[in-house]
Motif scaffolding. Structure first.
Motif, short mmCIF file in Angstrom:
data_model
loop_
_atom_site.label_atom_id
_atom_site.label_comp_id
_atom_site.label_asym_id
_atom_site.label_seq_id
_atom_site.Cartn_x
_atom_site.Cartn_y
_atom_site.Cartn_z
N VAL A 99 0.86 -1.18 0.00
CA VAL A 99 0.00 0.00 0.00
C VAL A 99 0.91 1.23 0.00
CG1 VAL A 99 -1.67 1.34 1.33
CG2 VAL A 99 -1.91 -1.15 1.17
N GLY A 100 0.60 2.19 -0.86
CA GLY A 100 1.41 3.39 -0.99
C GLY A 100 1.76 3.60 -2.46
N GLU A 101 2.16 4.70 -2.80
CA GLU A 101 3.00 5.61 -2.07
C GLU A 101 2.14 6.51 -1.20
OE1 GLU A 101 6.51 8.90 -3.11
OE2 GLU A 101 5.52 7.79 -4.71
N THR A 102 2.46 6.56 0.07
CA THR A 102 1.72 7.38 1.00
C THR A 102 2.66 7.98 2.03
OG1 THR A 102 -0.12 7.44 2.57
CG2 THR A 102 1.20 5.42 2.53
N GLY A 103 2.26 9.11 2.60
CA GLY A 103 3.11 9.74 3.61
C GLY A 103 2.81 11.22 3.73
N ILE A 126 -5.72 0.89 6.06
CA ILE A 126 -6.01 -0.14 5.06
C ILE A 126 -4.92 -1.21 5.07
CG2 ILE A 126 -6.19 -0.60 2.58
CD1 ILE A 126 -7.46 2.18 2.29
N ALA A 127 -3.67 -0.78 5.13
CA ALA A 127 -2.56 -1.74 5.15
C ALA A 127 -2.65 -2.65 6.36
CB ALA A 127 -1.23 -1.00 5.13
N CYS A 128 -2.99 -2.09 7.50
CA CYS A 128 -3.13 -2.90 8.71
C CYS A 128 -4.26 -3.92 8.55
CB CYS A 128 -3.42 -2.01 9.92
SG CYS A 128 -2.02 -1.01 10.47
N GLU A 129 -5.38 -3.48 8.02
CA GLU A 129 -6.54 -4.36 7.87
C GLU A 129 -6.25 -5.53 6.93
OE1 GLU A 129 -9.92 -2.00 6.75
OE2 GLU A 129 -9.47 -0.51 8.29
N HIS A 130 -5.41 -5.29 5.93
CA HIS A 130 -5.12 -6.33 4.93
C HIS A 130 -3.74 -6.96 5.10
CE1 HIS A 130 -8.71 -5.74 2.41
NE2 HIS A 130 -8.65 -4.49 2.83
N ASP A 131 -3.08 -6.65 6.21
CA ASP A 131 -1.77 -7.22 6.52
C ASP A 131 -0.78 -6.98 5.37
OD1 ASP A 131 -0.04 -8.57 8.30
OD2 ASP A 131 -0.29 -10.46 7.22
N MET A 132 -0.75 -5.74 4.90
CA MET A 132 0.08 -5.37 3.76
C MET A 132 1.24 -4.48 4.21
SD MET A 132 -1.16 -6.56 0.87
CE MET A 132 -0.37 -5.45 -0.31
N PRO A 133 2.41 -4.63 3.57
CA PRO A 133 3.49 -3.67 3.82
C PRO A 133 3.14 -2.31 3.23
CG PRO A 133 4.09 -5.17 2.04
CD PRO A 133 2.79 -5.66 2.60
N VAL A 134 3.86 -1.27 3.69
CA VAL A 134 3.59 0.08 3.21
C VAL A 134 4.84 0.67 2.56
CG1 VAL A 134 1.64 0.68 4.66
CG2 VAL A 134 3.95 0.94 5.56
N PHE A 135 4.59 1.45 1.51
CA PHE A 135 5.62 2.13 0.73
C PHE A 135 5.47 3.62 1.03
CE2 PHE A 135 7.23 3.86 -3.38
CZ PHE A 135 8.44 3.18 -3.44
N LEU A 136 6.44 4.17 1.75
CA LEU A 136 6.26 5.46 2.42
C LEU A 136 7.08 6.58 1.80
CD1 LEU A 136 6.46 4.12 6.07
CD2 LEU A 136 4.38 4.65 4.77
N HIS A 137 6.50 7.79 1.84
CA HIS A 137 7.15 9.01 1.35
C HIS A 137 7.19 10.00 2.50
CE1 HIS A 137 7.80 12.39 -1.62
NE2 HIS A 137 7.29 13.06 -0.61
N ALA A 159 7.41 -1.92 6.75
CA ALA A 159 7.33 -0.55 6.23
C ALA A 159 8.67 -0.17 5.64
CB ALA A 159 6.96 0.41 7.36
N VAL A 160 8.65 0.48 4.47
CA VAL A 160 9.87 0.99 3.86
C VAL A 160 9.73 2.49 3.64
CG1 VAL A 160 9.12 0.42 1.49
CG2 VAL A 160 11.55 0.83 1.98
N VAL A 161 10.70 3.24 4.12
CA VAL A 161 10.77 4.67 3.83
C VAL A 161 11.52 4.79 2.51
CG1 VAL A 161 11.53 6.92 4.64
CG2 VAL A 161 10.79 5.19 6.29
N HIS A 162 10.76 5.06 1.46
CA HIS A 162 11.34 5.04 0.12
C HIS A 162 12.04 6.37 -0.18
CE1 HIS A 162 10.03 6.85 -3.81
NE2 HIS A 162 9.15 7.47 -3.05
N CYS A 163 13.01 6.31 -1.08
CA CYS A 163 13.76 7.49 -1.51
C CYS A 163 14.23 8.31 -0.31
CB CYS A 163 12.90 8.34 -2.44
SG CYS A 163 13.81 9.69 -3.25
N PHE A 164 14.90 7.64 0.61
CA PHE A 164 15.34 8.33 1.83
C PHE A 164 16.41 9.35 1.49
CE2 PHE A 164 18.11 9.02 5.41
CZ PHE A 164 17.20 9.33 6.41
N THR A 165 16.21 10.59 1.98
CA THR A 165 17.18 11.67 1.75
C THR A 165 17.39 12.50 3.00
OG1 THR A 165 15.46 13.19 0.96
CG2 THR A 165 16.59 11.85 -0.71
N ASP A 166 16.88 12.05 4.12
CA ASP A 166 16.86 12.87 5.33
C ASP A 166 18.17 12.73 6.12
OD1 ASP A 166 15.88 14.46 7.49
OD2 ASP A 166 13.86 13.69 7.15
N SER A 167 18.15 13.18 7.35
CA SER A 167 19.34 13.26 8.19
C SER A 167 19.70 11.92 8.82
CB SER A 167 19.10 14.27 9.31
OG SER A 167 18.08 13.78 10.19
#
Length: 272
Positions: A99-103, A126-137, A159-167
């Motif tokens: 589920v995602g891209e969401t964030g 929704i991801a929790c209800e369907h036992d799905m991983p999440v693709f995060l922004h 859960a994956v934090v996609h395109c990580f560019t933070d500190s």
């Protein structure tokens, strides 16, 4: 570079193949990806059109393309029952890898922050209800993003934090929370990506994944420099090579571990 003459394989966990720039030559793009060793691509869904297109590509190129379905925070005001039902149906039918891209994205505040938070929470539910991983922004929103995510993490499988560019501090927070991290060609940018280059070795082997986020974030390490500004999955080996150098690993090691991590994270053998 990696090629299909080499037994190494790669998975691109974030390819925006529904983008209009791929409309005319997608078959050629996918052939070049395969020839470069990129044998699996997770196609990002980020609005109603791209969600439908991602699922269509996953059916058309079964075994090579896999779909996510979500709503990017830039489009948060578009969250509605139709999108909710589309994501739920895809998850229930086993058509989605995540589920995602969401964030949240507070960099330009293209959508109101309240709308972003509402859509983000709805998709996590929704991801929790369907036992799905999440693709995060997440961009410029770590302080608000992490508390919302933490509310749902106990019931999220992955859960994956996609395109990580933070500190470094944000990276450590996500790792402490058990998240996977997706690294793009940002790490290849000697101007903007130096901190990421220096911190990418902090990611445990079993939680590192790689992506192009194409058509964006062309790796600046590509030689000779391409004439086009459109990034594509065939350029993923350049990301792997830079990460390998930063982590003191071989390209073969990075390829093997990220490919295996993606398979486990997204359950790619189970996605229809």
């Amino acid at each position: 570079m990696i090629s299909r003459l080499n037994p190494m394989e790669l998975t691109d966990i974030g390819a925006n193949l529904a983008h209009e720039s791929f409309a005319e030559d997608l078959d050629a793009v996918l052939t070049r990806a395969y020839d470069a060793g990129v044998t699996r691509l997770v196609v990002t869904g980020s609005d109603l059109f791209s969600n439908r297109h991602a699922m269509s590509l996953a059916e058309r190129y079964s075994g090579q393309c896999f779909a996510t379905s979500g709503l990017h925070p830039h489009h948060a005001e578009d969250w509605n029952d139709e999108l909710d039902e589309l994501i739920r149906a895809g998850a229930a039918a086993g058509r989605l890898a995540a589920v995602g891209e969401t964030g949240l994205d507070f960099f330009r505040d293209i959508a109101p922050r309240a709308a972003q938070e509402k859509a983000f929470a709805a998709q996590l539910a929704i991801a929790c209800e369907h036992d799905m991983p999440v693709f995060l922004h997440q961009r410029e929103a770590h302080a608000r993003f992490l508390p919302i995510l933490r509310e749902y993490l106990p019931n999220l499988p992955r859960a994956v934090v996609h395109c990580f560019t933070d500190s470094r501090e944000a990276l450590d927070d996500y790792l402490d929370a058990g998240c996977h991290i997706g690294i793009t060609g940002w790490v290849c940018d000697e101007r903007r990506g130096r901190d990421l280059y220096e911190n990418v070795a902090r990611i445990p082997d079993d939680r590192l994944m790689i992506e192009t986020d194409c058509p964006y974030l062309m790796p600046r390490t590509i030689r000779p420099r391409p004439k086009t500004r459109r990034n594509e999955p065939a350029n993923l080996p350049w990301v792997a090579e830079t990460i390998a150098a930063a982590r003191g690993q071989s390209v073969a090691e990075v390829a093997a571990l990220t490919h295996a991590n993606a398979g486990r994270f997204f359950g790619l053998d189970a996605v229809r």
